[in-house]
Design a protein around this motif. Structure first.
Motif, PDB file in Angstrom:
ATOM      1  N   PHE A   1      40.334  32.926  42.509  1.00  0.00           N
ATOM      2  CA  PHE A   1      40.134  31.889  41.500  1.00  0.00           C
ATOM      3  C   PHE A   1      41.489  31.419  40.974  1.00  0.00           C
ATOM      4  N   ARG A   2      41.735  30.124  41.108  1.00  0.00           N
ATOM      5  CA  ARG A   2      42.917  29.524  40.509  1.00  0.00           C
ATOM      6  C   ARG A   2      42.430  28.590  39.411  1.00  0.00           C
ATOM      7  N   ARG A   3      42.638  29.011  38.178  1.00  0.00           N
ATOM      8  CA  ARG A   3      42.135  28.272  37.012  1.00  0.00           C
ATOM      9  C   ARG A   3      40.650  27.952  37.197  1.00  0.00           C
ATOM     10  N   ARG A   4      39.924  28.975  37.622  1.00  0.00           N
ATOM     11  CA  ARG A   4      38.469  28.944  37.841  1.00  0.00           C
ATOM     12  C   ARG A   4      38.051  28.174  39.092  1.00  0.00           C
ATOM     13  N   PHE A   5      38.986  27.610  39.861  1.00  0.00           N
ATOM     14  CA  PHE A   5      38.647  26.987  41.139  1.00  0.00           C
ATOM     15  C   PHE A   5      38.516  28.100  42.185  1.00  0.00           C
ATOM     16  N   PRO A   6      37.312  28.327  42.755  1.00  0.00           N
ATOM     17  CA  PRO A   6      37.137  29.439  43.700  1.00  0.00           C
ATOM     18  C   PRO A   6      37.482  29.063  45.140  1.00  0.00           C
TER      19      PRO A   6
ATOM     20  N   LYS B   1      30.263  39.909  32.450  1.00  0.00           N
ATOM     21  CA  LYS B   1      30.862  39.454  31.194  1.00  0.00           C
ATOM     22  C   LYS B   1      32.368  39.690  31.177  1.00  0.00           C
ATOM     23  N   MET B   2      32.789  40.841  31.683  1.00  0.00           N
ATOM     24  CA  MET B   2      34.219  41.125  31.725  1.00  0.00           C
ATOM     25  C   MET B   2      34.928  40.176  32.685  1.00  0.00           C
ATOM     26  N   LEU B   3      34.296  39.884  33.823  1.00  0.00           N
ATOM     27  CA  LEU B   3      34.892  38.954  34.778  1.00  0.00           C
ATOM     28  C   LEU B   3      35.035  37.570  34.159  1.00  0.00           C
ATOM     29  N   ASP B   4      34.018  37.134  33.449  1.00  0.00           N
ATOM     30  CA  ASP B   4      34.071  35.822  32.808  1.00  0.00           C
ATOM     31  C   ASP B   4      35.209  35.769  31.791  1.00  0.00           C
ATOM     32  N   LYS B   5      35.424  36.852  31.080  1.00  0.00           N
ATOM     33  CA  LYS B   5      36.521  36.930  30.109  1.00  0.00           C
ATOM     34  C   LYS B   5      37.873  36.850  30.820  1.00  0.00           C
ATOM     35  N   LEU B   6      37.998  37.555  31.935  1.00  0.00           N
ATOM     36  CA  LEU B   6      39.249  37.532  32.691  1.00  0.00           C
ATOM     37  C   LEU B   6      39.534  36.141  33.259  1.00  0.00           C
ATOM     38  N   LEU B   7      38.486  35.453  33.709  1.00  0.00           N
ATOM     39  CA  LEU B   7      38.665  34.100  34.247  1.00  0.00           C
ATOM     40  C   LEU B   7      39.089  33.126  33.156  1.00  0.00           C
ATOM     41  N   ASP B   8      38.655  33.378  31.926  1.00  0.00           N
ATOM     42  CA  ASP B   8      39.067  32.537  30.801  1.00  0.00           C
ATOM     43  C   ASP B   8      40.519  32.794  30.412  1.00  0.00           C
ATOM     44  N   GLU B   9      40.955  34.034  30.554  1.00  0.00           N
ATOM     45  CA  GLU B   9      42.272  34.434  30.048  1.00  0.00           C
ATOM     46  C   GLU B   9      43.381  34.390  31.098  1.00  0.00           C
ATOM     47  N   ASN B  10      43.012  34.308  32.390  1.00  0.00           N
ATOM     48  CA  ASN B  10      44.013  34.365  33.457  1.00  0.00           C
ATOM     49  C   ASN B  10      43.883  33.176  34.403  1.00  0.00           C
ATOM     50  N   ASP B  11      45.019  32.626  34.809  1.00  0.00           N
ATOM     51  CA  ASP B  11      45.007  31.499  35.742  1.00  0.00           C
ATOM     52  C   ASP B  11      44.676  31.933  37.160  1.00  0.00           C
ATOM     53  N   PHE B  12      45.088  33.155  37.530  1.00  0.00           N
ATOM     54  CA  PHE B  12      44.946  33.603  38.915  1.00  0.00           C
ATOM     55  C   PHE B  12      44.203  34.939  38.961  1.00  0.00           C
ATOM     56  N   VAL B  13      43.024  34.924  39.577  1.00  0.00           N
ATOM     57  CA  VAL B  13      42.191  36.130  39.640  1.00  0.00           C
ATOM     58  C   VAL B  13      41.623  36.283  41.053  1.00  0.00           C
ATOM     59  N   ALA B  14      41.823  37.458  41.639  1.00  0.00           N
ATOM     60  CA  ALA B  14      41.228  37.783  42.936  1.00  0.00           C
ATOM     61  C   ALA B  14      40.078  38.753  42.690  1.00  0.00           C
ATOM     62  N   VAL B  15      38.911  38.441  43.248  1.00  0.00           N
ATOM     63  CA  VAL B  15      37.714  39.252  42.998  1.00  0.00           C
ATOM     64  C   VAL B  15      37.147  39.763  44.319  1.00  0.00           C
ATOM     65  N   TYR B  16      37.001  41.071  44.394  1.00  0.00           N
ATOM     66  CA  TYR B  16      36.396  41.702  45.569  1.00  0.00           C
ATOM     67  C   TYR B  16      34.936  42.006  45.252  1.00  0.00           C
ATOM     68  N   PHE B  17      34.028  41.324  45.945  1.00  0.00           N
ATOM     69  CA  PHE B  17      32.591  41.544  45.776  1.00  0.00           C
ATOM     70  C   PHE B  17      32.126  42.577  46.804  1.00  0.00           C
TER      71      PHE B  17
END
Length: 241
Positions: free
Chosen positions: A176-181, A108-124
């Motif tokens: 993720f760039r504007r949710r494009f992974p 849920k927090m990740l989904d919120k960050l993807l909505d609020e930020n254009d550029f997100v790097a996620v380490y799984f």
């Protein structure tokens, strides 16, 4: 009890109150409205009436709301009777950030960050994975550089959620760039290459590529349809002759 909870949970919101406090009951009633939603963000919400515990964390007056992120406390300075503002504060990116550390998030927090930020790097990553820990140590050395590129850098321990993005083997990195992974295919232990990859992707425009692809597809369809009409027209002329 509080110390054990702080040891077990990375995110804990604590409402310090006094049994003789006239305002505490009304505030607590408001805060209980967001208890379930805070839990969805991975935040444990508790109340405590313990003068010794309050003094330990420099709480001079009650009621008070303190948010512990991996035992690091931050005191809420706003209106505690406004439950929506409290929840917004608890889940804000500014409060989430811990210096020199890639922040842990849940779905849920990740989904919120993807909505609020254009550029997100996620380490799984996953539990009981020595390589995951080794990679994380290297990646945390470039957390500040990623922040300078305006890239939000977070980590998530969720193997099932990783599969949503086609990841079958962990650890893995997704940008993720504007949710494009985009999935990183290089060596995660080479933090310099990872940073270079993030920087290059930061200034790419995959949405433009999709737009050009769409234009090309429409053009091909138009040419095909025109050819079909010409063929039909000539066929009708030959029959008429």
């Amino acid at each position: 009890m509080l110390e054990r909870l702080l040891d077990e949970s990375p995110f804990v919101a604590v409402f310090f109150y006094d049994e003789e406090c006239s305002d505490c009951g009304a505030i607590l009633e408001e805060l209980e409205n967001i208890d379930d939603e805070a839990d969805m963000y991975g935040i444990d919400f508790v109340k405590i009436s313990d003068e010794e515990a309050a003094q330990k964390y420099h709480i001079l007056h009650t009621p008070a709301l303190v948010y512990f992120r991996k035992r690091i406390p931050i005191i809420y300075e706003g209106d505690m009777t406004d439950d929506e503002k409290v929840l917004s504060w608890l889940t804000s990116q500014d409060v989430l950030e811990i210096k020199d550390e890639i922040e842990e998030v849940n779905r849920k927090m990740l989904d919120k960050l993807l909505d609020e930020n254009d550029f997100v790097a996620v380490y799984f990553y996953e539990n009981d994975c020595p390589r995951c820990d080794e990679v994380l140590t290297e990646l945390e050395t470039i957390d500040d550089e990623a922040d300078n590129l305006d890239i939000t850098f977070v980590k998530i321990r969720d193997t099932r959620y990783a599969k949503k993005y086609g990841i079958s083997k962990l650890p893995a990195m997704v940008y993720f760039r504007r949710r494009f992974p985009s999935i990183y295919r290089g060596d995660l232990l080479n933090e310099t290459e990872v940073l270079d990859w993030l920087q290059k992707n930061r200034y790419k425009h995959p949405e433009l590529n999709l737009f050009m692809y769409a234009i090309g597809a429409v053009s091909v369809a138009f040419v095909g349809y025109t050819t079909f009409l010409v063929f039909c027209f000539h066929g009708n002329q030959q029959k008429a002759a």
